[in-house]
Structures are given as C-alpha cells and as structure tokens.
Write an enzyme that holds these catalytic residues in place. Structure first.
Site, PDB file in Angstrom:
ATOM      1  N   HIS A  97      -7.749   9.564  -1.606  1.00 36.18           N
ATOM      2  CA  HIS A  97      -7.043   9.532  -0.317  1.00 36.18           C
ATOM      3  C   HIS A  97      -7.853  10.177   0.818  1.00 36.18           C
ATOM      4  CE1 HIS A  97      -2.640   9.230   1.229  1.00 36.18           C
ATOM      5  NE2 HIS A  97      -3.488   9.001   2.203  1.00 36.18           N
ATOM      6  N   TYR A 105       3.023   9.974  -0.517  1.00 32.85           N
ATOM      7  CA  TYR A 105       4.145   9.416   0.247  1.00 32.85           C
ATOM      8  C   TYR A 105       5.484   9.711  -0.453  1.00 32.85           C
ATOM      9  CZ  TYR A 105       0.497   6.568   2.550  1.00 32.85           C
ATOM     10  OH  TYR A 105      -0.629   6.130   3.208  1.00 32.85           O
ATOM     11  N   LYS A 116      -2.952   5.940  -4.169  1.00 31.72           N
ATOM     12  CA  LYS A 116      -4.056   6.859  -3.854  1.00 31.72           C
ATOM     13  C   LYS A 116      -3.824   8.206  -4.521  1.00 31.72           C
ATOM     14  CE  LYS A 116      -3.704   4.736   0.729  1.00 31.72           C
ATOM     15  NZ  LYS A 116      -2.268   4.644   1.052  1.00 31.72           N
ATOM     16  N   ASP A 144       0.834  -1.198   0.000  1.00 33.10           N
ATOM     17  CA  ASP A 144       0.000   0.000   0.000  1.00 33.10           C
ATOM     18  C   ASP A 144       0.867   1.247   0.000  1.00 33.10           C
ATOM     19  OD1 ASP A 144      -2.864   1.212   0.763  1.00 33.10           O
ATOM     20  OD2 ASP A 144      -1.320   2.270   1.916  1.00 33.10           O
TER      21      ASP A 144
HETATM   22  N1  LIG Z   1      -5.134   6.246   3.861  1.00 31.81           N
HETATM   23  C1  LIG Z   1      -4.525   6.990   4.750  1.00 31.81           C
HETATM   24  O1  LIG Z   1      -4.866   8.166   4.963  1.00 31.81           O
HETATM   25  C2  LIG Z   1      -3.384   6.403   5.520  1.00 31.81           C
HETATM   26  C3  LIG Z   1      -2.864   7.087   6.626  1.00 31.81           C
HETATM   27  C4  LIG Z   1      -1.823   6.489   7.342  1.00 31.81           C
HETATM   28  C5  LIG Z   1      -1.320   5.259   6.945  1.00 31.81           C
HETATM   29  N2  LIG Z   1      -1.831   4.626   5.848  1.00 31.81           N
HETATM   30  C6  LIG Z   1      -1.303   3.305   5.394  1.00 31.81           C
HETATM   31  O2  LIG Z   1      -1.347   2.386   6.486  1.00 31.81           O
HETATM   32  C7  LIG Z   1      -0.046   1.853   6.701  1.00 31.81           C
HETATM   33  C8  LIG Z   1       0.158   1.492   8.164  1.00 31.81           C
HETATM   34  O3  LIG Z   1      -0.024   2.613   8.996  1.00 31.81           O
HETATM   35  P1  LIG Z   1       1.182   3.428   9.694  1.00 31.81           P
HETATM   36  O4  LIG Z   1       2.429   3.274   8.899  1.00 31.81           O
HETATM   37  O5  LIG Z   1       0.686   4.810   9.902  1.00 31.81           O
HETATM   38  O6  LIG Z   1       1.330   2.802  11.144  1.00 31.81           O
HETATM   39  P2  LIG Z   1       1.320   1.344  11.808  1.00 31.81           P
HETATM   40  O7  LIG Z   1       1.430   0.280  10.782  1.00 31.81           O
HETATM   41  O8  LIG Z   1       0.194   1.329  12.756  1.00 31.81           O
HETATM   42  O9  LIG Z   1       2.634   1.414  12.689  1.00 31.81           O
HETATM   43  C9  LIG Z   1       3.910   1.528  12.097  1.00 31.81           C
HETATM   44  C10 LIG Z   1       4.914   1.780  13.228  1.00 31.81           C
HETATM   45  O10 LIG Z   1       4.962   0.649  14.101  1.00 31.81           O
HETATM   46  C11 LIG Z   1       6.279   0.090  14.094  1.00 31.81           C
HETATM   47  N3  LIG Z   1       6.105  -1.366  14.088  1.00 31.81           N
HETATM   48  C12 LIG Z   1       5.658  -2.142  13.082  1.00 31.81           C
HETATM   49  N4  LIG Z   1       5.585  -3.428  13.443  1.00 31.81           N
HETATM   50  C13 LIG Z   1       6.005  -3.479  14.732  1.00 31.81           C
HETATM   51  C14 LIG Z   1       6.177  -4.524  15.661  1.00 31.81           C
HETATM   52  N5  LIG Z   1       5.884  -5.787  15.343  1.00 31.81           N
HETATM   53  N6  LIG Z   1       6.639  -4.223  16.896  1.00 31.81           N
HETATM   54  C15 LIG Z   1       6.928  -2.962  17.230  1.00 31.81           C
HETATM   55  N7  LIG Z   1       6.793  -1.909  16.386  1.00 31.81           N
HETATM   56  C16 LIG Z   1       6.329  -2.170  15.139  1.00 31.81           C
HETATM   57  C17 LIG Z   1       6.962   0.621  12.857  1.00 31.81           C
HETATM   58  O11 LIG Z   1       8.339   0.788  13.050  1.00 31.81           O
HETATM   59  P3  LIG Z   1       9.485   0.077  12.154  1.00 31.81           P
HETATM   60  O12 LIG Z   1       9.260   0.428  10.722  1.00 31.81           O
HETATM   61  O13 LIG Z   1      10.731   0.677  12.717  1.00 31.81           O
HETATM   62  O14 LIG Z   1       9.376  -1.403  12.428  1.00 31.81           O
HETATM   63  C18 LIG Z   1       6.307   1.994  12.711  1.00 31.81           C
HETATM   64  O15 LIG Z   1       6.938   2.936  13.537  1.00 31.81           O
HETATM   65  C19 LIG Z   1       0.865   2.996   6.206  1.00 31.81           C
HETATM   66  O16 LIG Z   1       2.192   2.608   6.063  1.00 31.81           O
HETATM   67  C20 LIG Z   1       0.155   3.389   4.940  1.00 31.81           C
HETATM   68  O17 LIG Z   1       0.438   2.480   3.906  1.00 31.81           O
HETATM   69  C21 LIG Z   1      -2.850   5.179   5.143  1.00 31.81           C
END
Ligand SMILES: NC(=O)c1ccc[n+]([C@@H]2O[C@H](COP(=O)([O-])OP(=O)(O)OC[C@H]3O[C@@H](n4cnc5c(N)ncnc54)[C@H](OP(=O)(O)O)[C@@H]3O)[C@@H](O)[C@H]2O)c1
Length: 281
Positions: A117, A55, A84, A50
């Site tokens: 988005h 980004y 997106k 995704d």
């Molecule tokens: N549509 C939208 O508006 C929108 C908004 C936000 C995000 N998104 C999408 O959703 C995806 C996921 O959301 P997100 O990136 O915001 O946050 P998330 O997946 O909830 O959390 C990512 C964070 O958690 C850490 N992490 C991951 N696995 C872990 C584990 N097993 N143990 C401990 N820490 C862990 C990662 O660090 P490390 O990388 O250092 O492991 C990173 O700092 C995004 O990457 C994006 O593709 C979409």
C-alpha cells in the site's frame, strides 16, 4: 490501444489481463451501502474492484462480489479483485499472514492483484519477497505496489526477482505524474490512478466544465476518459447507482489531442492524499 468498453483489459507484463476501469471503495464502511455498491457496479458491467486491508471493508466487498456475480450469472474468474497489505503488516511473515487474512475476509481463494500500500522505508523489500512467494506459488495472479515514486521503484527493483506489474498512485489533472508514468512505461509497469476525480474536488473546474460542455459529457466523464486515453487504469469510487453508471459511460467519445493537453496543463503537482516521500503512518 485505448479501451473500447468497460470490460476491456490491459495486459500486465506477466500476461495477466486487468480491466482498464474499476470501482474504488475507499471510505465506504461495512454495511448494506457497500454491498449494494459492489453489486450495482457488477450489474452495470464493472469487472474490477479495488479494496485494501486498511479500508476495513473486505468482508462487505466479498459479500457484494458473491451476490453480484450470482445475480449477473458470471463467475469469480470474470472479476479482477485487488487488495493491499497495510504498513503495519510489512515484513515477510506478517505480509504472508496479511494476505491470508484478506482472503478470509473477502471469502476468496485468490486475489488478482495484491499491492504494497505504501513504501515504508526499510520494510517494503521484505514485504515484496512475500508477494514474490505468493506469486510464485500461484496464490495471486499479479503483484504490485502503490504510492511508489521512481526512486522507490528503482530501489525495489535492485533486489527484486519479479518486477511489479502495477503501480497505483494518486493521479488526476492536478497531479499528472508525467515522469513517473514514463518510468513505469519503460519498465512495463502499468500505472493505475487513485482518486482520479480528486475526491470530487475537480468537478467545478472551469476548464473541465468547458470541455465537458463541448462533448456533452460530465466533468467526471471527461477526467476518466482522459485517464484511459493516457493509458492509465482508473478506479473511481461511488456508492450511488447513477454515478456508478455515469462514470462508466466514457467509451463513446474521444478527446482531441488539444483537449488532452488542456487537461494536462491543469497540473499543479497538487496532492489530495499524503506525499509518498513524507508520510508518518
Ligand atoms: N492506494 C492508495 O493509497 C489509495 C488512496 C486513495 C484511494 N485509493 C483507491 O482509489 C479509489 C478512488 O479514489 P477516491 O475514492 O479517493 O476518490 P475519487 O474516486 O477521486 O472520488 C470519489 C468521490 O467523488 C464522488 N463522485 C464519484 N463519481 C462522481 C460523479 N460522477 N459526479 C460527482 N461526484 C462523484 C464520490 O461520491 P459518491 O460516492 O457520493 O458518489 C466520492 O465522494 C478509492 O476508492 C480506492 O479504491 C487508493
């Protein structure tokens, strides 16, 4: 049906199959770390990535996909790639152009899923018409939205020819979105969780830690398993190989109904990201 393995898929309302589990790459900048993360995920069996125009990392994602599928001996069709359209490009012609730009950066012939988005008032309907055109022309496999509340979906569907297949929203134990999920279920729209791990901020939660100990799993694995048992597609982000692997090891246990409820009870309607009813970008 709860996903049985990392490559299991949900069937969207147009018949296209989308993996229940994928890799997010928000805040990962262009460069070797990004390319490596995508390749690592593919190597360990992930089949969904995704990204988004905003980004600023579609080129590296594309490179990771090309190199990752070559090394894994799979083909482009085995992967599910989402991007997106950003707010500044919402409009019929501008969204059509944004789709081309994303494809070019990714180096792909088509996307599996293209999302609006954010629900920018007065703009998302023209953008949706563009997505419908792309879909009808067979240039994208599925189309959907992100950050749409119930009223945004109702408004969009009043004029839409095609219902969104997916709604990707902030979703985690502090924001369980029950009403939105019921609405999406009624309309055949697949809910997808962004920031499923609340960007890492839930990992010290005592209730989740207790549940994790009980199943001999990590808190991240408990949350991601909870997503799947709720019928929500999930896309945790990590660039670290051990976490990419850990996050995907959620197919060998099942949370009891009581533990599912304990996690639901953590809901505080709390957002780490912007409020879709009150954003200014
Ligand atoms: N549509 C939208 O508006 C929108 C908004 C936000 C995000 N998104 C999408 O959703 C995806 C996921 O959301 P997100 O990136 O915001 O946050 P998330 O997946 O909830 O959390 C990512 C964070 O958690 C850490 N992490 C991951 N696995 C872990 C584990 N097993 N143990 C401990 N820490 C862990 C990662 O660090 P490390 O990388 O250092 O492991 C990173 O700092 C995004 O990457 C994006 O593709 C979409």
């Amino acid at each position: 049906m709860i996903a049985q393995n990392l490559q299991d898929k949900t069937t969207l309302h147009n018949g296209i199959k989308m993996p229940w589990f994928g890799l997010g790459v928000f805040k990962v900048e262009e460069g070797p770390e990004l390319v490596q993360a995508v390749k690592t995920a593919i190597k360990h069996g992930y089949r969904s990535v995704d990204t988004a125009a905003i980004y600023g990392n579609e080129e590296g994602v594309g490179q990771g996909i090309r190199e990752g599928i070559a090394e894994a001996g799979i083909s482009r069709e085995d992967l599910f790639v989402t991007s997106k359209v950003w707010n500044a490009d919402l409009g019929y012609e501008s969204t059509m152009a944004a789709y081309e730009a994303s494809l070019n950066k990714l180096g792909l012939e088509y996307l599996d899923l293209y999302l609006i988005h954010w629900p920018v008032e007065g703009k998302y309907k023209d953008a949706w018409r563009a997505l419908e055109t792309l879909y009808k022309e067979g240039r994208v496999k599925a189309i959907g939205v992100s950050n749409f509340q119930i009223h945004h979906l109702e408004d969009l569907m009043k004029d839409a020819e095609i219902k969104p297949m997916v709604n990707q929203v902030e979703y985690h134990p502090r924001l369980t979105q029950k009403e939105l999920q019921s609405f999406c279920q009624e309309h055949g729209i697949q809910l997808e969780a962004w920031s499923p791990l609340m960007q890492g901020q839930l990992l010290d939660n005592q209730v989740l830690k207790d549940i994790a100990n009980k199943y001999d799993k990590s808190v991240a694995q408990i949350i991601l398993r909870w997503d799947l048992q709720n019928g929500v597609v999930t896309i945790p982000k990590s660039t670290k190989e051990h976490r990419i692997v850990e996050n995907a090891m959620v197919f060998d246990f099942e949370l009891t109904k009581e533990d599912m409820e304990r996690i639901h009870d953590l809901n505080q309607h709390y957002r780490v990201g912007p409020d879709p009813d009150n954003f200014d970008f």
